[in-house]
Design an enzyme around this catalytic site. Structure first.
Site, PDB file in Angstrom:
ATOM      1  N   TRP A 130       6.137 -27.361  44.248  1.00 45.66           N
ATOM      2  CA  TRP A 130       7.062 -26.234  44.419  1.00 45.66           C
ATOM      3  C   TRP A 130       6.214 -24.959  44.465  1.00 45.66           C
ATOM      4  O   TRP A 130       5.375 -24.739  43.588  1.00 45.66           O
ATOM      5  CB  TRP A 130       8.011 -26.207  43.225  1.00 45.66           C
ATOM      6  CG  TRP A 130       9.040 -25.129  43.208  1.00 45.66           C
ATOM      7  CD1 TRP A 130       9.893 -24.788  44.213  1.00 45.66           C
ATOM      8  CD2 TRP A 130       9.355 -24.267  42.105  1.00 45.66           C
ATOM      9  NE1 TRP A 130      10.723 -23.774  43.805  1.00 45.66           N
ATOM     10  CE2 TRP A 130      10.409 -23.435  42.520  1.00 45.66           C
ATOM     11  CE3 TRP A 130       8.854 -24.124  40.815  1.00 45.66           C
ATOM     12  CZ2 TRP A 130      10.974 -22.472  41.687  1.00 45.66           C
ATOM     13  CZ3 TRP A 130       9.410 -23.171  39.983  1.00 45.66           C
ATOM     14  CH2 TRP A 130      10.463 -22.356  40.416  1.00 45.66           C
ATOM     15  N   ASP A 211       7.833 -30.645  34.200  1.00 47.97           N
ATOM     16  CA  ASP A 211       8.818 -29.766  34.818  1.00 47.97           C
ATOM     17  C   ASP A 211      10.009 -30.656  35.158  1.00 47.97           C
ATOM     18  O   ASP A 211       9.917 -31.535  36.014  1.00 47.97           O
ATOM     19  CB  ASP A 211       8.224 -29.126  36.081  1.00 47.97           C
ATOM     20  CG  ASP A 211       9.213 -28.181  36.743  1.00 47.97           C
ATOM     21  OD1 ASP A 211      10.416 -28.212  36.396  1.00 47.97           O
ATOM     22  OD2 ASP A 211       8.789 -27.410  37.620  1.00 47.97           O
ATOM     23  N   LYS A 246      20.440 -27.109  38.694  1.00 48.36           N
ATOM     24  CA  LYS A 246      20.912 -28.051  39.722  1.00 48.36           C
ATOM     25  C   LYS A 246      21.928 -29.034  39.145  1.00 48.36           C
ATOM     26  O   LYS A 246      22.971 -29.265  39.741  1.00 48.36           O
ATOM     27  CB  LYS A 246      19.738 -28.842  40.309  1.00 48.36           C
ATOM     28  CG  LYS A 246      18.451 -28.067  40.438  1.00 48.36           C
ATOM     29  CD  LYS A 246      18.371 -27.237  41.690  1.00 48.36           C
ATOM     30  CE  LYS A 246      17.193 -26.292  41.612  1.00 48.36           C
ATOM     31  NZ  LYS A 246      16.741 -25.765  42.847  1.00 48.36           N
TER      32      LYS A 246
HETATM   33  N1  PLP Z   1      10.900 -26.488  39.003  1.00 44.43           N
HETATM   34  C1  PLP Z   1      11.172 -27.060  40.167  1.00 44.43           C
HETATM   35  C2  PLP Z   1      10.397 -28.253  40.590  1.00 44.43           C
HETATM   36  C3  PLP Z   1      12.176 -26.550  40.986  1.00 44.43           C
HETATM   37  O1  PLP Z   1      12.432 -27.128  42.155  1.00 44.43           O
HETATM   38  C4  PLP Z   1      12.892 -25.416  40.549  1.00 44.43           C
HETATM   39  C5  PLP Z   1      13.936 -24.803  41.389  1.00 44.43           C
HETATM   40  O2  PLP Z   1      14.018 -24.952  42.563  1.00 44.43           O
HETATM   41  C6  PLP Z   1      12.569 -24.862  39.322  1.00 44.43           C
HETATM   42  C7  PLP Z   1      11.577 -25.424  38.564  1.00 44.43           C
HETATM   43  C8  PLP Z   1      13.244 -23.617  38.806  1.00 44.43           C
HETATM   44  O3  PLP Z   1      14.519 -23.767  38.428  1.00 44.43           O
HETATM   45  P1  PLP Z   1      15.403 -22.514  37.981  1.00 44.43           P
HETATM   46  O4  PLP Z   1      16.192 -22.109  39.173  1.00 44.43           O
HETATM   47  O5  PLP Z   1      16.229 -23.048  36.870  1.00 44.43           O
HETATM   48  O6  PLP Z   1      14.492 -21.435  37.525  1.00 44.43           O
END
Ligand code: PLP
Length: 396
Positions: A130, A211, A246
């Site tokens: 990401w 994560d 999500k």
């Molecule tokens: N980590 C990963 C792998 C993600 O895909 C995302 C969001 O797309 C996040 C963390 C961050 O999530 P948040 O929107 O809760 O900050």
């Protein structure tokens, strides 16, 4: 003075959303950002969330500040989701959780905690990952190193290469692992591979950071925690950044959590004082609503059961779209096998489309996907899948 400031490049994912919004073509399709959409193309509020919110509206008595670590009951619930009900790890008090503004906020707390306490200088992240991981870790002062993950030839995990590149990680280095539904590839290690990694990690002395942003989107709430729980059995210490954006559809409420696991309750409690210092200097204490919703849902058996069903419905719809995508591309006679899309987990499909093809999809067909070729399958519906497949077949 501000005229001296140089414009920053657009965020690779959120910048795409901005470009999508500005596009005036009515047939445009956004498969960039990782947001779940239902069959009508809407991102609905889950029923269990609405019901919990109604209850909160009636029962809430104050808007007083939360403590630095946030809602205490929420912390207990996060640990239950991560490690299971009645987990000895949780019961022993070795885990401490702080509510965080989204998974992103949790990652930033993790990074600042290790940097400020001289625990690690380097973080290892998968290639690819990401995009925001790099920004968050570098902003906290960590040096980013990459480990191999994806094999473009097999469209799968190159596990031998992953282990080989991670063999260079030093004791104490932070190693970021995606709990499930690896973003962007959708490819996760098998249980055996998790076991091998956990063994390698324990022997080398890495500090694992999970994560965990898609719990429930691969196989199920409990099943998706398998890798994390395997690691927890082999390690005295690890860190977790959770996101409920999500799986609760609470994107704009910014609900996440940072969890620290230590060898003993006493060590965890001392280390957690430093976590609180990080939080105090960043945003003082977290916003209440989203975590209160998660707490209300998970602690009520009927709402919890409804949530499990609603997550399953999202997961099943995405799987159906994967099947249809593979079928419909084959029906258009594309001479490439897209069967691998079925094997991927979560919201994304790493399609193998190259930068030029992605650019053509945008300019000629108003279809927005990330430059790496990552398609958000969660944005595909029965209404947009045919124009999507027509366009992909044309750019291939
Ligand atoms: N980590 C990963 C792998 C993600 O895909 C995302 C969001 O797309 C996040 C963390 C961050 O999530 P948040 O929107 O809760 O900050």
């Amino acid at each position: 003075m501000f005229e001296k400031v140089v414009a920053a490049p657009a965020d690779p994912i959120l910048g795409l959303t901005e470009a999508f919004r500005a596009d005036t073509r009515s047939h445009k399709i956004n498969l960039g950002v990782g947001i779940y959409k239902d069959e009508t193309g809407a991102t609905p509020i889950l029923h269990c969330v609405k019901r919990a919110e109604q209850k909160l509206l009636t029962d809430e008595k104050t808007k007083n500040y939360l403590g630095i670590e946030g809602n205490i009951e929420y912390g207990r619930i996060v640990q239950q989701l991560l490690f299971g009900q009645d987990s000895p790890l949780v019961n022993s008090g070795r885990a401490k959780t702080a509510q965080a503004p989204g998974g992103t906020g949790a990652l930033r707390i993790a990074a600042e905690f290790v940097v400020r306490n001289n625990l690690a200088k380097t973080v290892w992240i998968s290639d690819p990952t990401w995009a925001n991981h790099v920004s968050v870790f570098q902003a906290a002062g960590l040096t980013v190193k990459w480990y191999k993950y994806y094999d473009a030839a097999t469209k799968g995990l190159d596990f031998a290469a992953m282990q080989a590149s991670l063999a260079e990680a030093q004791a104490g280095d932070l190693v970021l692992l995606h709990g499930c539904c690896h973003n962007p590839t959708g490819i996760d290690p098998t249980a055996d591979q998790w076991r091998a990694l956990a063994k390698q990690s324990a022997a080398a002395g890495w500090l694992p950071l999970f994560d965990f942003a898609y719990q429930g989107f691969a196989r199920g709430i409990e099943e998706d925690a398998e890798g994390l729980r395997i690691f927890a059995q082999c390690h005295d210490e690890l860190l977790v950044a959770s996101s409920f954006s999500k799986n609760f559809g609470l994107y704009n409420e910014r609900v996440g959590a940072f969890t620290l696991v230590s060898a003993t309750k006493e060590i965890a409690e001392v280390a957690f004082t430093q976590v609180k210092t990080v939080i105090r200097a960043n945003y003082s204490n977290p916003p209440s609503h989203g975590a209160a919703v998660v707490t209300a849902v998970v602690s009520d058996p009927a709402l919890y059961a409804e949530w499990v069903e609603e997550v399953a419905a999202m997961r099943v719809r995405i799987r159906e779209m994967r099947e249809l995508l593979v079928e419909k591309l084959a029906a258009r006679g594309v001479n490439q096998d897209f069967g691998f899309i079925r094997e991927q987990n979560g919201m994304f499909s790493f399609s193998g489309l190259n930068k030029d093809q992605v650019e053509r999809l945008k300019s000629e067909f108003a279809i927005y996907i990330v430059g790496s070729g990552r398609i958000s399958v969660a944005g595909i519906t029965r209404a947009n899948i045919d124009p999507l497949c027509d366009a992909i077949a044309k750019v291939l």
